[in-house]
Write an enzyme that holds these catalytic residues in place. Structure first.
Site, mmCIF file in Angstrom:
data_model
loop_
_atom_site.group_PDB
_atom_site.id
_atom_site.type_symbol
_atom_site.label_atom_id
_atom_site.label_comp_id
_atom_site.label_asym_id
_atom_site.label_seq_id
_atom_site.Cartn_x
_atom_site.Cartn_y
_atom_site.Cartn_z
ATOM 1 N N HIS A 13 0.875 -1.206 0.000
ATOM 2 C CA HIS A 13 0.000 0.000 0.000
ATOM 3 C C HIS A 13 0.894 1.233 0.000
ATOM 4 C CE1 HIS A 13 -3.817 2.139 1.502
ATOM 5 N NE2 HIS A 13 -2.926 3.076 1.273
ATOM 6 N N HIS A 15 1.552 5.373 -1.642
ATOM 7 C CA HIS A 15 1.173 6.561 -2.434
ATOM 8 C C HIS A 15 2.434 7.166 -3.044
ATOM 9 C CE1 HIS A 15 -2.957 6.772 -0.815
ATOM 10 N NE2 HIS A 15 -2.392 6.231 0.248
ATOM 11 N N LYS A 99 -9.129 -0.418 -5.848
ATOM 12 C CA LYS A 99 -9.218 0.223 -4.529
ATOM 13 C C LYS A 99 -10.593 0.833 -4.308
ATOM 14 C CE LYS A 99 -7.864 2.042 -0.628
ATOM 15 N NZ LYS A 99 -6.733 2.829 -0.218
ATOM 16 N N HIS A 136 -10.483 0.834 1.825
ATOM 17 C CA HIS A 136 -10.306 1.839 2.893
ATOM 18 C C HIS A 136 -11.521 1.699 3.793
ATOM 19 C CE1 HIS A 136 -8.828 5.759 4.569
ATOM 20 N NE2 HIS A 136 -10.030 5.654 5.105
ATOM 21 N N HIS A 174 -4.602 -0.825 5.859
ATOM 22 C CA HIS A 174 -4.172 -0.071 7.046
ATOM 23 C C HIS A 174 -5.128 -0.206 8.230
ATOM 24 C CE1 HIS A 174 -6.928 2.682 5.108
ATOM 25 N NE2 HIS A 174 -6.044 3.157 4.277
ATOM 26 N N ASP A 247 1.385 2.588 3.547
ATOM 27 C CA ASP A 247 0.545 3.789 3.367
ATOM 28 C C ASP A 247 1.410 5.047 3.451
ATOM 29 O OD1 ASP A 247 -1.746 5.210 2.798
ATOM 30 O OD2 ASP A 247 -2.535 5.138 4.828
HETATM 31 O O1 DOR Z 1 -3.413 9.232 5.788
HETATM 32 C C1 DOR Z 1 -3.788 8.971 4.664
HETATM 33 N N1 DOR Z 1 -3.255 9.566 3.579
HETATM 34 N N2 DOR Z 1 -4.765 8.076 4.523
HETATM 35 C C2 DOR Z 1 -5.323 7.826 3.335
HETATM 36 O O2 DOR Z 1 -6.221 7.027 3.272
HETATM 37 C C3 DOR Z 1 -4.911 8.586 2.125
HETATM 38 C C4 DOR Z 1 -3.554 9.093 2.271
HETATM 39 C C5 DOR Z 1 -3.184 10.138 1.225
HETATM 40 O O3 DOR Z 1 -3.453 9.908 0.039
HETATM 41 O O4 DOR Z 1 -2.613 11.157 1.602
HETATM 42 ZN ZN ZN Z 2 -3.386 5.057 1.599
#
Ligand code: DOR
Ligand code: ZN
Length: 344
Positions: A13, A15, A99, A136, A174, A247
């Site tokens: 997971h 970003h 997702k 999520h 998460h 995450d």
């Molecule tokens: O803390 C988070 N940041 N939780 C999420 O679900 C998305 C993520 C983000 O894209 O910044």
């Molecule tokens: Zn995330």
């Protein structure tokens, strides 16, 4: 123990964002991880197979020369997702998962799902073709306290979806609660759960006591200490249900240190050192490999990485407080403890 050799880990997971931010953070993950499930919550989101293919190319172009890192792409589920496009992208090996964001639950989730009945045909198709759904798991009902939103989601949304869509493979992303860990553990082989690095380290006091700490604010928000301990027990148990999904979610400092700060902890830089410290504290160093390198590929029906990494214990590891990006500085997660394990 002063040296630990494990299969190269994966991040289930992650970003990576886009543009300048992507160029700055992709090398941080590629340094230690072999593969990562890439979150599709760009603006606009990655909804179609063609968009996933284009995003994948941008990620590959952002990697350092010779990096051995494979992005595993996902589609962002909307109420208008075309099941045929999804099935084609899955059959072509272009996407690994889809997702589900409840609309409004978190960063860039506005295009997510409001009415879960509307996505039932897509979920049934996913069950048929064996495409996992990454969830999520928080309700968005304003009447539900933010600290209860994960547990309520399990009862109101997740369990009904799983009951009405037999065979759908689901990853609870998460997880942050004992209820999440218990539900995942009892769900059989079609249910997995990722746990982040930061939720093994912080509880809600770290966000709120002695002044508000925006760099510890993420979603789902960290809960009480009893929940952190339940997550540590789950992650270090060796149970194949649980695997690493950091995450890691970069936002620039001005967007975090703000009257309405963004959610996300950026842990890509020091995750493996933090995890080794946590597993050592729990006398479970021998189970770090299961959590970080074996359980995730097993759930996704992929081979573990052939390559290995070596973690070496020594003097505290130095890592930057922030990384520079073309969009501004991004603060690296501070685990509030010296880290003795470096990846060599
Ligand atoms: O803390 C988070 N940041 N939780 C999420 O679900 C998305 C993520 C983000 O894209 O910044
Ligand atoms: Zn995330």
């Amino acid at each position: 123990m002063t040296q630990l050799v494990i299969r190269r880990p994966d991040d289930w997971h992650l970003h990576l964002r886009d543009g300048e931010m992507l160029r700055a953070v992709a090398p941080e993950s590629a340094r230690h991880f072999g593969r990562a499930i890439i979150m599709p919550n760009l603006v606009p989101p990655v909804v179609t197979g063609a968009e996933a293919a284009a995003y994948r190319e941008r990620i590959l172009a952002a990697l350092p020369e010779g990096a051995a890192f494979t992005p595993l792409m996902t589609l962002y589920l909307t109420e208008d997702t075309d099941p045929d496009d999804l099935a084609r992208a899955h059959a072509d090996g272009l996407i690994t998962a889809v997702k589900l964001y409840p609309a409004g639950a978190t960063t860039n989730s506005a295009s997510g799902v409001r009415d879960f009945d509307k996505v039932r045909p897509v979920l049934e198709r996913m069950a048929e073709i064996g495409c996992p759904l990454c969830v999520h798991g928080e309700v968005t009902d304003q009447a539900i306290d933010i600290f209860d939103r994960e547990a309520v989601f399990i009862d109101r949304v997740l369990d009904p979806i799983r009951t009405t869509t037999p065979g759908l493979r689901v990853v609870m992303e998460h997880i942050t609660t004992k209820q999440g860990a218990d539900y995942a553990r009892s769900g059989g082989p079609d249910l997995g759960a990722t746990i982040t690095t930061h939720h093994l380290v912080i509880n809600r006091n770290h966000i709120l006591v002695g002044g508000i700490k925006p760099h510890y604010y993420c979603l789902p928000v960290a809960k009480r200490e009893e929940h952190r301990l339940a997550l540590r027990a789950a992650a270090t148990s060796g149970d194949p249900t649980f695997f690493l999904g950091t995450d890691s979610a970069p936002h620039t400092d001005p967007l975090k240190e703000n009257a309405c700060g963004c959610a996300g902890c950026f842990t890509a830089t020091n995750t493996m050192s933090i995890l080794a410290e946590v597993f050592e504290q729990e006398n479970a160093l021998d189970r770090l490999e299961a959590f970080a390198s074996l359980n995730g590929p097993a759930f996704y029906k992929l081979p573990a990485n052939d390559a290995t990494i070596t973690l070496t214990r020594g003097a505290p590891v130095a890592y930057p407080d922030k990384i520079d990006t073309g969009d501004g500085p991004v603060t690296v997660f501070d685990p509030m403890m010296p880290l003795h394990w470096r990846v060599t």
